[in-house]
Write a protein that holds these residues in place. Structure first.
Motif, short mmCIF file in Angstrom:
data_model
loop_
_atom_site.label_atom_id
_atom_site.label_comp_id
_atom_site.label_asym_id
_atom_site.label_seq_id
_atom_site.Cartn_x
_atom_site.Cartn_y
_atom_site.Cartn_z
N THR A 172 0.84 -1.19 0.00
CA THR A 172 0.00 0.00 0.00
C THR A 172 0.88 1.24 0.00
OG1 THR A 172 -0.15 -0.11 2.43
CG2 THR A 172 -1.96 -1.07 1.16
N TYR A 173 0.28 2.36 -0.43
CA TYR A 173 1.03 3.60 -0.59
C TYR A 173 0.20 4.77 -0.07
CZ TYR A 173 3.31 0.64 -4.14
OH TYR A 173 3.93 -0.39 -4.80
N PHE A 174 0.77 5.53 0.86
CA PHE A 174 0.10 6.72 1.38
C PHE A 174 1.07 7.89 1.38
CE2 PHE A 174 -2.70 3.49 3.04
CZ PHE A 174 -3.95 4.10 3.11
N ASP A 175 0.60 9.01 0.89
CA ASP A 175 1.32 10.28 1.01
C ASP A 175 0.25 11.37 1.00
OD1 ASP A 175 2.77 12.63 0.82
OD2 ASP A 175 4.24 11.82 -0.59
N ASN A 326 8.38 7.00 0.05
CA ASN A 326 9.20 7.92 -0.74
C ASN A 326 9.49 7.24 -2.06
OD1 ASN A 326 11.46 9.30 -1.92
ND2 ASN A 326 11.86 10.27 0.06
N ILE A 327 9.03 7.82 -3.16
CA ILE A 327 9.13 7.18 -4.46
C ILE A 327 10.58 6.90 -4.86
CG2 ILE A 327 9.16 9.35 -5.75
CD1 ILE A 327 7.43 6.04 -6.79
N PHE A 331 10.15 2.52 -4.54
CA PHE A 331 9.47 2.22 -5.81
C PHE A 331 9.29 0.73 -6.04
CE2 PHE A 331 14.01 2.67 -6.58
CZ PHE A 331 14.32 1.55 -7.34
N GLU A 332 10.05 -0.12 -5.33
CA GLU A 332 9.91 -1.57 -5.49
C GLU A 332 8.97 -2.19 -4.46
OE1 GLU A 332 13.99 -3.27 -7.43
OE2 GLU A 332 14.08 -2.77 -5.30
#
Length: 423
Positions: A172-175, A326-327, A331-332
Motif C-alpha cells: 500500500t502507498y500513502f502520502d 518515498n518514491i 518504488f519496489e
C-alpha cells in the motif's frame, strides 16, 4: 445489518438500554420499511453483469457459465473470447436455449490478455461488473461479495487468500501531501467494480502506456493502483476448480515476471508523478483525481462458509496509513522483491479472521494485542432480515466485557447502541 459500518462513529445519541439479561430490539416498522426500500434501490441501481475471458479452456469457461447462471444474480453474462483461432458460440457453452438471452459472446481478433477484462466490462449494460478467472469457483462467496459491493460501490471489491491479503496490505502507498492513497489487488479470484472504472482504465492505458505497449497485456497490475483508493478485500479460503490447469497460462509465458516487475514499478511511478503534478496545477484537468466517495475505512473481512454473513473488523495487522513512502527509495514496494516473509506472516496466519467463520468451535479469532479505543468487530448479514437469531461469545476479561457496547443497524449508517450492563 445489511452493510458494514463504523459503530463508534455513527451511534445514536438516544441509546436504548439493556433490561435485565435481555435486550429490547427497538426498530420501528417505519424504520424497517424505509431501510428495506433503500436496499431495493441499491439493488436496482447497482445491478451487475458477470464477465469471463475465454482463451483455450473451453471446458472451464463452460463450467463457470453454468454456476453463474444457476445463481441468477446477473442480468447478463458476457464472455470475451481471446482466441482468434476459433469463433466461440453460445451453443458450445450452454445446452439450454432458454439461457441464450442472458449470454453474450464477443469474439476478439487478437489475444488482448488482461486488457480484455476491462474491454468486456466496458461493454456491459449495467453500472458494475463481476469478473472471475475461469479456474476459480466464486460460488462460495458470491453473495457476500455482491452485498459488500452494494454497501460501498465506489471501491474495488475483491477476494483473495490470507498470504496474498497480507501481501497486499504491505503493498500500500500513502502520502497525504499529494493525496496518494492506494493499494494493490488482483481481480481474478472474484471482483466487482464499476463499469466507468474499466472505461477510464482503458483510456489510461492508451495515454500512459503508449511508449510501453508490451505492458498493456498486464493491465491488472495497473488497475487497482491507478484507482488511487484502497481496495476492499476478503480474506478467505479460495477454491480452484479441479482440472483447470490444462493449457499454458499467461503467467508461464516468457518474460512474464520481468514485465510484471516493470509494470509494478511503472504503475506507482506514473500515479505518484501525476498526483504531485496535480498539486501545482491550478486547472480542473487533474489526473488520477481521488473522488473520496468510499463510505467506510479499511477492514479485514471474511465471509462465512455458507456465504450468509460477513465478519469484519478494523483491527488491522499493519497500520497501513502510517507506513512512510518515498518514491525515490520505495518504488519496489509492490514487486515480488518485497514479498513478506518470516514472523510477521506467521503472526497474521495464526491470528486470521478465518478462525471466526471456520465453523470450528475449537478455534477463535485473537487480535494478538489489547483492544484500543474505537476498535470493533461486527457481523454483516448481507441484507435486512427481521426473523434472525444468533449468538455471540466474547471470551475476554470481565473488565472489558463490562465496558463492551453492542450496536445494531439496518443500513450501516445509523446505529442503535445497547450499553453494557456495568459499563
Amino acid at each position: 445489518n445489511p452493510v458494514p459500518a463504523i459503530p463508534n462513529q455513527f451511534t445514536s445519541k438516544h441509546a436504548r438500554y439493556n433490561y435485565g439479561n435481555e435486550i429490547n430490539i427497538g426498530f420501528s416498522d417505519f424504520e424497517i420499511v424505509q431501510s428495506k426500500n433503500y436496499e431495493i434501490e441499491l439493488e436496482k441501481k447497482y445491478d451487475v453483469t458477470a464477465t469471463l475471458l475465454h482463451w483455450k479452456r473451453t471446458k472451464s469457461v463452460k463450467r463457470a457459465v453454468s454456476y453463474l447462471l444457476d445463481f441468477n444474480f446477473f442480468k447478463e453474462i458476457i464472455i470475451w473470447n481471446n482466441n482468434p483461432e476459433i469463433n466461440l458460440e453460445k451453443s458450445v457453452l450452454v445446452k439450454n436455449n432458454a439461457s441464450f438471452d442472458r449470454i453474450r459472446i464477443i469474439n476478439s481478433k487478437e489475444n488482448l490478455k488482461d486488457e480484455a477484462k476491462y474491454r468486456v466490462c466496458a461493454e456491459a449494460k449495467t453500472m458494475a461488473c463481476f469478473y472471475v478467472d475461469d479456474d476459480w469457483n466464486a460460488a462460495f462467496y458470491l453473495k457476500s461479495l455482491i452485498a459488500d459491493f452494494r454497501s460501498d460501490p465506489y471501491v474495488l471489491h475483491s477476494v483473495t487468500e490470507p498470504y496474498t491479503f497480507y501481501t497486499n496490505l504491505v503493498w500500500t502507498y500513502f502520502d497525504k501531501s499529494i493525496d496518494l492513497h492506494t493499494g494493490f489487488s488482483w481481480i481474478g479470484c472474484g471482483s466487482i467494480f464499476l463499469r466507468e472504472y474499466a472505461q477510464r482504465h482503458l483510456q489510461y492505458l492508451q495515454v500512459y502506456l503508449k511508449n510501453n505497449r508490451n505492458l498493456v497485456h498486464l493491465s491488472d497490475v495497473f488497475f487497482s493502483i491507478w484507482l488511487n483508493d484502497i481496495p476492499s478485500q476478503f480474506n478467505i479460503n479460495i477454491h480452484e476448480f479441479t482440472g483447470s490447469n490444462s493449457g499454458a497460462s499467461f503467467s508461464s509465458s516468457s518474460n512474464f515476471f520481468q514485465y510484471q516487475y516493470q509494470s509494478s514499478i511503472l504503475a506507482i511511478r506514473i500515479l505518484e508523478h501525476n498526483l504531485r503534478y496535480n498539486q501545482s496545477n491550478a486547472t480542473n484537468q487533474l489526473c488520477f483525481r481521488r473522488w473520496s466517495n468510499r463510505r467506510f475505512p479499511h477492514y479485514i473481512k471474511s465471509s462465512s462458509l455458507k456465504d450468509d454473513f460477513i465478519f469484519f473488523t478494523n483491527v488491522l495487522p499493519i497500520d497501513i496509513e502510517n507506513i512512510p513512502f518515498n518514491i525515490s527509495k520505495d518504488f519496489e514496494r509492490g514487486t515480488r522483491k518485497n514479498l513478506p516473509r518470516g514472523s510477521s506472516v506467521a503472526f497474521f496466519v495464526s491470528h486470521t479472521t478465518l478462525k471466526v467463520v471456520d465453523n470450528d468451535s475449537k478455534t477463535c479469532w485473537r487480535s494478538g494485542r489489547n483492544a484500543r479505543r474505537g476498535e470493533f468487530f461486527a457481523i454483516d448479514f448481507l441484507h435486512i432480515q427481521t426473523n434472525l437469531s444468533f449468538s455471540l461469545t466474547v471470551r475476554h476479561t470481565r473488565e472489558l466485557q463490562d465496558n463492551l457496547d453492542f450496536n445494531l443497524s439496518l443500513d450501516g449508517l445509523w446505529w442503535i447502541t445497547y450499553r453494557s450492563l456495568n459499563g
